[in-house]
Design an enzyme around this catalytic site. Structure first.
Site, PDB file in Angstrom:
ATOM      1  CG  ASP A 113      37.508  38.575  38.278  1.00 32.10           C
ATOM      2  OD1 ASP A 113      36.749  38.656  39.268  1.00 32.10           O
ATOM      3  OD2 ASP A 113      37.139  38.812  37.106  1.00 32.10           O
TER       4      ASP A 113
ATOM      5  N   GLY B 250      26.872  38.567  30.998  1.00 32.52           N
ATOM      6  CA  GLY B 250      26.170  37.412  31.481  1.00 32.52           C
ATOM      7  C   GLY B 250      26.995  36.158  31.553  1.00 32.52           C
TER       8      GLY B 250
ATOM      9  CB  SER C 138      30.983  37.732  34.389  1.00 34.93           C
ATOM     10  OG  SER C 138      31.589  38.743  33.651  1.00 34.93           O
TER      11      SER C 138
ATOM     12  CG  HIS D 175      33.825  40.754  37.610  1.00 32.33           C
ATOM     13  ND1 HIS D 175      34.673  39.940  36.879  1.00 32.33           N
ATOM     14  CD2 HIS D 175      32.649  40.733  36.940  1.00 32.33           C
ATOM     15  CE1 HIS D 175      34.035  39.455  35.832  1.00 32.33           C
ATOM     16  NE2 HIS D 175      32.801  39.927  35.844  1.00 32.33           N
TER      17      HIS D 175
END
Length: 257
Positions: free
Chosen positions: A116, A210, A212, A71
């Site tokens: 992901d 932030g 991720s 993502h």
């Protein structure tokens, strides 16, 4: 929580807006309840940047490859991205290298956040040092035991809806079983085999904007990638991470690592 609908927060700095569809996770990831981290202790941590500004975390897996969240790379192109390595300060110090190729998992869903994971190939090699070192990768489908302490690091905010940290932060969180995690997020969200969970029932400590794409590690082994969750450090809602052991074959396929 508003009424009976669960607000899900995705863990990237670039996407903090709410979505109308209740089954789409909302992005917002940051370290809550943690403490300052020294890059010497987490030399595999990098900042993934767009036009030289931090958007996500990442993990060094070789001199030329970084693991992050899909993502974080969704709907962007490699020429926009670079990484900063070898520093605990988000937008200064260390070294910066541009990204040449994004290997985003082809089955990634921007609705469910399944699969992901993405691998970034750099235009030139990193030079390993005390502050720049690759993290070890697990075996494919390696079993993870609920209750095991893990550590997540990143430059996200220190409270829900807060601002990002300039200093690298870390927090320790226990792994949560898939059964317990699914019970927490039912019925609206599915915890797939490509996800794993970590956090405290009482909340208070979590990755959450932030963070991720950053690493969840056990004894220097990369076992998770910060993905999504219900808010940040809320009671009863563990953080959700991409399950690296169950995505290990993809990493090997695109990077050779």
């Amino acid at each position: 929580m508003v009424g009976n609908s669960l607000i899900i927060i995705l863990l990237a700095n670039t996407c903090a807006a709410s979505f109308a569809t209740p089954n789409i996770p909302l992005l917002d990831g940051k370290i809550v309840g943690g403490s300052n981290a020294d890059i010497l202790d987490y030399p595999y941590q990098v900042s993934v940047q767009e036009f030289y500004l931090h958007i996500c975390g990442g993990s060094i897996i070789s001199t030329k490859h970084i693991v992050t969240a899909a993502h974080c790379t969704y709907e962007t192109i490699a020429s926009y991205l670079n990484i900063r390595a070898g520093t605990a300060i988000r937008n200064s110090g260390g070294v910066t290298i541009d990204v040449s190729i994004i290997y985003q998992h082809p089955e990634f869903s921007n609705v469910t956040y399944d699969y992901d994971i993405a691998v970034l190939e750099l235009v030139s090699d990193l030079t390993f040092s005390d502050t720049i070192i690759a993290i070890s990768l697990p075996n494919e489908n390696q079993q993870l035991i609920a209750g095991t302490e893990s550590v997540v690091t990143g430059w996200g905010a220190t409270e829900e809806d807060g601002i990002g940290s300039n200093q690298l932060l870390m927090v320790e969180v226990p792994l949560v079983s898939a059964t317990d995690c699914q019970a927490a997020y039912a019925p609206n969200y599915v915890i797939t085999e490509r996800m794993l969970c970590a956090g405290f029932t009482e909340g208070g400590k979590d990755a959450c904007e932030g963070d991720s794409g950053g690493p969840l590690a056990i004894d220097g082994l990369l076992i998770g990638v910060v993905s999504w969750g219900a808010g940040c450090a809320r009671p009863d809602y563990p953080g959700v991470y991409a399950n690296v052991p169950n995505l290990r074959s993809y990493i090997a396929e695109v990077s050779g690592v």
